[in-house]
Design a protein around this motif. Structure first.
Motif, PDB file in Angstrom:
ATOM      1  N   GLY A  71       0.771  -1.274   0.039  1.00  0.00           N
ATOM      2  CA  GLY A  71      -0.178   0.157   0.068  1.00  0.00           C
ATOM      3  C   GLY A  71       0.986   1.242  -0.037  1.00  0.00           C
ATOM      4  O   GLY A  71       0.625   2.217  -0.667  1.00  0.00           O
ATOM      5  N   LEU A  72       2.068   1.248   0.737  1.00  0.00           N
ATOM      6  CA  LEU A  72       2.804   2.304   0.775  1.00  0.00           C
ATOM      7  C   LEU A  72       3.548   2.764  -0.492  1.00  0.00           C
ATOM      8  O   LEU A  72       3.604   3.753  -1.041  1.00  0.00           O
ATOM      9  CB  LEU A  72       3.905   2.221   1.887  1.00  0.00           C
ATOM     10  CG  LEU A  72       4.981   3.251   1.880  1.00  0.00           C
ATOM     11  CD1 LEU A  72       4.508   4.616   2.304  1.00  0.00           C
ATOM     12  CD2 LEU A  72       6.182   3.019   3.026  1.00  0.00           C
ATOM     13  N   LEU A  73       3.899   1.615  -1.275  1.00  0.00           N
ATOM     14  CA  LEU A  73       4.421   1.706  -2.730  1.00  0.00           C
ATOM     15  C   LEU A  73       3.612   2.168  -3.725  1.00  0.00           C
ATOM     16  O   LEU A  73       3.819   2.967  -4.554  1.00  0.00           O
ATOM     17  CB  LEU A  73       5.070   0.248  -3.013  1.00  0.00           C
ATOM     18  CG  LEU A  73       6.219   0.059  -2.192  1.00  0.00           C
ATOM     19  CD1 LEU A  73       6.786  -1.626  -2.831  1.00  0.00           C
ATOM     20  CD2 LEU A  73       7.452   0.800  -2.429  1.00  0.00           C
ATOM     21  N   ILE A  74       2.231   1.758  -3.617  1.00  0.00           N
ATOM     22  CA  ILE A  74       1.315   2.189  -4.451  1.00  0.00           C
ATOM     23  C   ILE A  74       1.001   3.677  -4.237  1.00  0.00           C
ATOM     24  O   ILE A  74       0.980   4.602  -5.104  1.00  0.00           O
ATOM     25  CB  ILE A  74      -0.079   1.394  -4.197  1.00  0.00           C
ATOM     26  CG1 ILE A  74       0.252  -0.011  -4.907  1.00  0.00           C
ATOM     27  CG2 ILE A  74      -1.354   2.142  -4.914  1.00  0.00           C
ATOM     28  CD1 ILE A  74      -0.980  -0.959  -4.628  1.00  0.00           C
ATOM     29  N   ALA A  75       0.743   4.112  -3.015  1.00  0.00           N
ATOM     30  CA  ALA A  75       0.639   5.476  -2.573  1.00  0.00           C
ATOM     31  C   ALA A  75       2.007   6.185  -3.054  1.00  0.00           C
ATOM     32  O   ALA A  75       1.671   7.508  -3.671  1.00  0.00           O
ATOM     33  CB  ALA A  75       0.604   5.663  -0.886  1.00  0.00           C
ATOM     34  N   LEU A  76       3.101   5.825  -2.900  1.00  0.00           N
ATOM     35  CA  LEU A  76       4.185   6.599  -3.410  1.00  0.00           C
ATOM     36  C   LEU A  76       4.341   6.911  -4.968  1.00  0.00           C
ATOM     37  O   LEU A  76       4.569   7.724  -5.404  1.00  0.00           O
ATOM     38  CB  LEU A  76       5.635   5.836  -2.897  1.00  0.00           C
ATOM     39  CG  LEU A  76       5.942   6.030  -1.365  1.00  0.00           C
ATOM     40  CD1 LEU A  76       7.005   5.039  -0.969  1.00  0.00           C
ATOM     41  CD2 LEU A  76       6.110   7.386  -1.126  1.00  0.00           C
ATOM     42  N   ALA A  97       7.072  13.273  -0.256  1.00  0.00           N
ATOM     43  CA  ALA A  97       7.259  13.798   0.923  1.00  0.00           C
ATOM     44  C   ALA A  97       6.073  13.735   1.793  1.00  0.00           C
ATOM     45  O   ALA A  97       6.166  13.240   3.110  1.00  0.00           O
ATOM     46  CB  ALA A  97       7.799  15.234   0.902  1.00  0.00           C
ATOM     47  N   GLY A  98       4.969  14.170   1.345  1.00  0.00           N
ATOM     48  CA  GLY A  98       3.578  14.042   2.078  1.00  0.00           C
ATOM     49  C   GLY A  98       3.279  12.745   2.430  1.00  0.00           C
ATOM     50  O   GLY A  98       2.707  12.371   3.514  1.00  0.00           O
ATOM     51  N   VAL A  99       3.412  11.905   1.420  1.00  0.00           N
ATOM     52  CA  VAL A  99       3.032  10.319   1.700  1.00  0.00           C
ATOM     53  C   VAL A  99       3.930   9.877   2.728  1.00  0.00           C
ATOM     54  O   VAL A  99       3.422   9.292   3.680  1.00  0.00           O
ATOM     55  CB  VAL A  99       3.077   9.263   0.522  1.00  0.00           C
ATOM     56  CG1 VAL A  99       3.164   7.876   0.857  1.00  0.00           C
ATOM     57  CG2 VAL A  99       1.889   9.708  -0.466  1.00  0.00           C
ATOM     58  N   LEU A 100       5.130   9.967   2.614  1.00  0.00           N
ATOM     59  CA  LEU A 100       6.154   9.437   3.961  1.00  0.00           C
ATOM     60  C   LEU A 100       5.965  10.284   5.169  1.00  0.00           C
ATOM     61  O   LEU A 100       5.987   9.594   6.179  1.00  0.00           O
ATOM     62  CB  LEU A 100       7.624   9.952   3.396  1.00  0.00           C
ATOM     63  CG  LEU A 100       8.211   8.936   2.156  1.00  0.00           C
ATOM     64  CD1 LEU A 100       9.605   9.242   1.748  1.00  0.00           C
ATOM     65  CD2 LEU A 100       8.056   7.408   2.478  1.00  0.00           C
ATOM     66  N   LEU A 101       5.595  11.447   5.127  1.00  0.00           N
ATOM     67  CA  LEU A 101       5.424  12.024   6.475  1.00  0.00           C
ATOM     68  C   LEU A 101       3.938  11.568   7.060  1.00  0.00           C
ATOM     69  O   LEU A 101       4.139  11.315   8.369  1.00  0.00           O
ATOM     70  CB  LEU A 101       5.099  13.553   6.212  1.00  0.00           C
ATOM     71  CG  LEU A 101       5.098  14.534   7.287  1.00  0.00           C
ATOM     72  CD1 LEU A 101       6.053  14.399   8.411  1.00  0.00           C
ATOM     73  CD2 LEU A 101       4.729  15.844   6.969  1.00  0.00           C
ATOM     74  N   THR A 102       3.000  11.397   6.283  1.00  0.00           N
ATOM     75  CA  THR A 102       1.542  10.754   6.570  1.00  0.00           C
ATOM     76  C   THR A 102       1.942   9.512   7.351  1.00  0.00           C
ATOM     77  O   THR A 102       1.496   9.061   8.338  1.00  0.00           O
ATOM     78  CB  THR A 102       0.644  11.070   5.642  1.00  0.00           C
ATOM     79  OG1 THR A 102       0.491  12.252   5.196  1.00  0.00           O
ATOM     80  CG2 THR A 102      -0.677  10.421   6.082  1.00  0.00           C
TER      81      THR A 102
END
Length: 110
Positions: free
Chosen positions: A4-9, A83-88
């Motif tokens: 999910g993180l990879l897809i969001a990135l 950056a927004g995805v990683l921060l969230t």
């Protein structure tokens, strides 16, 4: 979770560059009755957008969905999204870790 993180990135870094550059509903409604130039600046007429002021965060590093100082708009937007995805993810993961570590295991009653 990693998938999910990879897809969001991927979505934030690549697909975000294809989002519409047209004003959203509130921006569009706030300029009804005014004349607007090619840069979106109000040049005349009467509308509620005439009283609008810049945000206090207008000069921040992530203003206008990009990273200031990066000349390439595609790269700037993509990096801001990543950056927004990683921060969230970091804030959410930290809150989850805090909530999980505070929970005490239930004692067995015999």
């Amino acid at each position: 979770m990693l998938g999910g993180l990879l897809i969001a990135l991927l979505l934030a870094g690549v697909v975000s560059n294809f989002a519409s550059g047209s004003p959203d509903g509130l921006d569009s409604a706030s300029t009804k009755g005014c004349t607007v130039d090619d840069n979106g600046e109000i040049t005349g007429g009467s509308c509620m957008g005439q009283n609008a002021k810049d945000s206090e965060a207008a000069d921040s590093p992530f203003a206008d969905y990009g990273i200031s100082g990066i000349g390439n708009s595609y790269l700037s937007t993509g990096l801001a999204g990543v950056a927004g995805v990683l921060l969230t993810f970091a804030v959410g993961g930290g809150l989850f870790w805090l909530a999980r570590s505070r929970r005490q295991p239930a004692e067995k009653v015999e």
